[in-house]
Design an enzyme around this catalytic site. Structure first.
Site, PDB file in Angstrom:
ATOM      1  N   GLY A   1       0.825  -1.215   0.000  1.00 48.44           N
ATOM      2  CA  GLY A   1       0.000   0.000   0.000  1.00 48.44           C
ATOM      3  C   GLY A   1       0.852   1.255   0.000  1.00 48.44           C
ATOM      4  O   GLY A   1       0.485   2.283   0.598  1.00 48.44           O
TER       5      GLY A   1
ATOM      6  N   LEU B   1       1.418   3.464  -2.153  1.00 43.59           N
ATOM      7  CA  LEU B   1       0.920   4.682  -2.822  1.00 43.59           C
ATOM      8  C   LEU B   1      -0.182   5.375  -2.030  1.00 43.59           C
ATOM      9  O   LEU B   1      -0.718   6.392  -2.451  1.00 43.59           O
ATOM     10  CB  LEU B   1       0.394   4.347  -4.227  1.00 43.59           C
ATOM     11  CG  LEU B   1       1.421   3.794  -5.207  1.00 43.59           C
ATOM     12  CD1 LEU B   1       0.803   3.597  -6.580  1.00 43.59           C
ATOM     13  CD2 LEU B   1       2.628   4.709  -5.312  1.00 43.59           C
ATOM     14  N   GLY B   2      -0.525   4.836  -0.874  1.00 49.47           N
ATOM     15  CA  GLY B   2      -1.566   5.457  -0.053  1.00 49.47           C
ATOM     16  C   GLY B   2      -1.042   6.695   0.669  1.00 49.47           C
ATOM     17  O   GLY B   2       0.118   7.075   0.534  1.00 49.47           O
ATOM     18  N   GLN B   3      -1.937   7.296   1.461  1.00 44.53           N
ATOM     19  CA  GLN B   3      -1.596   8.558   2.133  1.00 44.53           C
ATOM     20  C   GLN B   3      -0.389   8.383   3.060  1.00 44.53           C
ATOM     21  O   GLN B   3       0.549   9.173   3.024  1.00 44.53           O
ATOM     22  CB  GLN B   3      -2.801   9.070   2.935  1.00 44.53           C
ATOM     23  CG  GLN B   3      -2.617  10.501   3.422  1.00 44.53           C
ATOM     24  CD  GLN B   3      -3.375  10.799   4.720  1.00 44.53           C
ATOM     25  OE1 GLN B   3      -3.890   9.905   5.384  1.00 44.53           O
ATOM     26  NE2 GLN B   3      -3.430  12.068   5.076  1.00 44.53           N
TER      27      GLN B   3
ATOM     28  N   ILE C   1      -1.071  -1.912  -5.630  1.00 48.84           N
ATOM     29  CA  ILE C   1      -1.855  -2.610  -6.653  1.00 48.84           C
ATOM     30  C   ILE C   1      -1.702  -1.943  -8.028  1.00 48.84           C
ATOM     31  O   ILE C   1      -1.901  -2.574  -9.062  1.00 48.84           O
ATOM     32  CB  ILE C   1      -3.315  -2.743  -6.200  1.00 48.84           C
ATOM     33  CG1 ILE C   1      -4.058  -3.794  -7.016  1.00 48.84           C
ATOM     34  CG2 ILE C   1      -4.028  -1.417  -6.193  1.00 48.84           C
ATOM     35  CD1 ILE C   1      -5.318  -4.296  -6.344  1.00 48.84           C
TER      36      ILE C   1
ATOM     37  N   ASP D   1      -0.838  -7.206  -5.308  1.00 49.64           N
ATOM     38  CA  ASP D   1      -2.190  -7.214  -4.759  1.00 49.64           C
ATOM     39  C   ASP D   1      -2.128  -8.034  -3.474  1.00 49.64           C
ATOM     40  O   ASP D   1      -1.824  -9.235  -3.521  1.00 49.64           O
ATOM     41  CB  ASP D   1      -3.147  -7.856  -5.779  1.00 49.64           C
ATOM     42  CG  ASP D   1      -4.582  -7.904  -5.293  1.00 49.64           C
ATOM     43  OD1 ASP D   1      -4.812  -7.813  -4.061  1.00 49.64           O
ATOM     44  OD2 ASP D   1      -5.486  -8.037  -6.139  1.00 49.64           O
TER      45      ASP D   1
ATOM     46  N   TYR E   1     -15.010  -0.848   9.125  1.00 52.54           N
ATOM     47  CA  TYR E   1     -13.597  -0.494   9.302  1.00 52.54           C
ATOM     48  C   TYR E   1     -13.153  -0.819  10.734  1.00 52.54           C
ATOM     49  O   TYR E   1     -12.092  -1.408  10.952  1.00 52.54           O
ATOM     50  CB  TYR E   1     -13.453   1.003   9.018  1.00 52.54           C
ATOM     51  CG  TYR E   1     -12.063   1.578   9.096  1.00 52.54           C
ATOM     52  CD1 TYR E   1     -11.073   1.200   8.207  1.00 52.54           C
ATOM     53  CD2 TYR E   1     -11.763   2.568  10.040  1.00 52.54           C
ATOM     54  CE1 TYR E   1      -9.814   1.777   8.257  1.00 52.54           C
ATOM     55  CE2 TYR E   1     -10.520   3.159  10.090  1.00 52.54           C
ATOM     56  CZ  TYR E   1      -9.546   2.761   9.194  1.00 52.54           C
ATOM     57  OH  TYR E   1      -8.311   3.343   9.239  1.00 52.54           O
TER      58      TYR E   1
ATOM     59  N   LYS F   1     -10.369  -3.329  12.135  1.00 49.46           N
ATOM     60  CA  LYS F   1      -9.213  -2.863  12.920  1.00 49.46           C
ATOM     61  C   LYS F   1      -9.084  -3.617  14.243  1.00 49.46           C
ATOM     62  O   LYS F   1      -7.981  -3.969  14.651  1.00 49.46           O
ATOM     63  CB  LYS F   1      -9.297  -1.344  13.153  1.00 49.46           C
ATOM     64  CG  LYS F   1      -9.030  -0.520  11.902  1.00 49.46           C
ATOM     65  CD  LYS F   1      -7.634  -0.790  11.348  1.00 49.46           C
ATOM     66  CE  LYS F   1      -7.317   0.014  10.108  1.00 49.46           C
ATOM     67  NZ  LYS F   1      -6.076  -0.418   9.446  1.00 49.46           N
TER      68      LYS F   1
HETATM   69  C1  AKB Z   1     -10.337   7.317   8.509  1.00 44.98           C
HETATM   70  O1  AKB Z   1     -10.903   8.402   8.696  1.00 44.98           O
HETATM   71  O2  AKB Z   1     -10.906   6.309   8.078  1.00 44.98           O
HETATM   72  C2  AKB Z   1      -8.866   7.217   8.860  1.00 44.98           C
HETATM   73  C3  AKB Z   1      -8.689   6.753  10.263  1.00 44.98           C
HETATM   74  C4  AKB Z   1      -8.894   7.668  11.401  1.00 44.98           C
HETATM   75  O3  AKB Z   1      -8.358   5.616  10.466  1.00 44.98           O
HETATM   76  N1  AKB Z   1      -8.231   8.481   8.646  1.00 44.98           N
END
Ligand code: AKB
Length: 314
Positions: A8, A10-12, A35, A52, A141, A145
């Site tokens: 990952g 290329l992500g933030q 990817i 990937d 999410y 996590k």
């Molecule tokens: C999001 O907003 O999904 C992320 C995080 C706080 O994990 N920046």
């Protein structure tokens, strides 16, 4: 750390993490993977491989070719995207994580992956959420996590993989804009402020969330990975943050640089719902005690940096 494989990239976070690790360890000691190939930006033309994370065999093959001593597994979908596509989120966030952990286990590799304030939920204490507390998130999410934190602990306890992680707040950066997160407004507001002098926030007035400047986040990753294992009581994952802010507070800081800056609101119920389920602030004292976490940027200093950097690019 000597040879680092990043997923990952290329992500933030991945983009700036790769750049910083290459400054420290050298270009050829850090393999960036994602990817898609980098079409532009600081990773273009440097060591890179398409990967990937859902393909376990390719991940092991990549590790066998590059021989990393550390994997930094950054590939994941963020909170708002996970709510839109919960099954794809499970596939990428959990499938990718277990593949990366298995690669680390089979090849004896040290491991970092980020968790998030998203791992908390409405029954977590709203203010100064402690390191060890109730974690019953209500977003996909968040479910990913929490499961990810537990899985990393399991790989440490059961197989002895040196897994470490941070619960990141919203991360603010001018290098690469985030995508699909709940805290993204706190980055967009700066870009829009410089461009047009106004911003419409999808997060409502008075909604507090934790934030941190990207430089502090990257330093925290490196510091944690270099910490002596014997000093770590917790591993997956440490609360880290530099400020608890709501949109109006950021706007007032921006106004000091851009007089007349206007903030208004058009609340998005999905992202507002996620934000309301997270704590207003988290307690970072365990990270401070166990490995010396100490962010350098508060809201004032971060705002000055953000505005100056975005103006320089314009
Ligand atoms: C999001 O907003 O999904 C992320 C995080 C706080 O994990 N920046």
């Amino acid at each position: 750390m000597e040879r680092i494989l990043i997923t990952g990239a290329l992500g933030q976070i991945g983009t700036e993490l790769t750049v910083k690790l290459r400054e420290i360890y050298g270009d050829d000691k850090v393999l960036a993977t994602d990817i898609n190939e980098p079409a532009e930006g600081p990773l273009k033309g440097k060591p890179f491989k398409i990967l990937d994370v859902r393909r376990y065999d390719e991940m092991v093959e990549t590790a066998d070719e590059f021989k990393p001593d550390t994997i930094m597994h950054m590939a994941a979908l963020l909170s708002a995207t996970c709510e839109e596509k919960p099954l794809i989120a499970w596939d990428i966030n959990m499938g990718g994580l277990v593949n990366a952990l298995e690669t680390a286990r089979k090849r004896g590799i040290k491991f970092f992956t980020p968790s998030s304030i998203g791992a908390f939920g409405p029954s977590t204490p709203k203010k100064d959420a402690p390191q060890t507390t109730i974690q019953r998130p209500t977003s996909m999410y968040g479910v990913n996590k929490v499961a990810g934190e537990l899985l990393c602990d399991y790989y440490f306890k059961k197989f002895g993989v040196d897994t470490r992680g941070l619960r990141f707040p919203g991360l603010i950066s001018h290098v690469k804009e985030p995508g699909g997160g709940t805290t993204d407004y706190a980055v967009e507001i700066y870009f829009e402020a410089v461009k047009s002098g106004k911003y419409t926030s999808y997060i409502g007035e008075g909604t507090y969330m934790d934030m941190m400047y990207m430089d502090d986040a990257i330093d925290a990753v490196i510091q944690l990975m270099e910490a002596d294992a014997e000093d770590l009581i917790d591993r997956n994952a440490f609360n880290v943050s530099a400020m608890s802010v709501e949109p109006g507070m950021i706007a007032r800081e921006i106004e000091k640089h851009i007089p007349g800056f206007e903030l208004d609101y058009d609340v998005d119920p999905v992202r507002q719902g996620i934000a309301d389920s997270w704590p207003d602030s988290i307690d970072t004292s365990e990270a401070e005690k166990q490995w010396g976490f100490r962010p350098k940027y508060d809201l004032e200093k971060m705002t000055t940096e953000m505005i100056n950097a975005i103006r320089d690019k314009a």
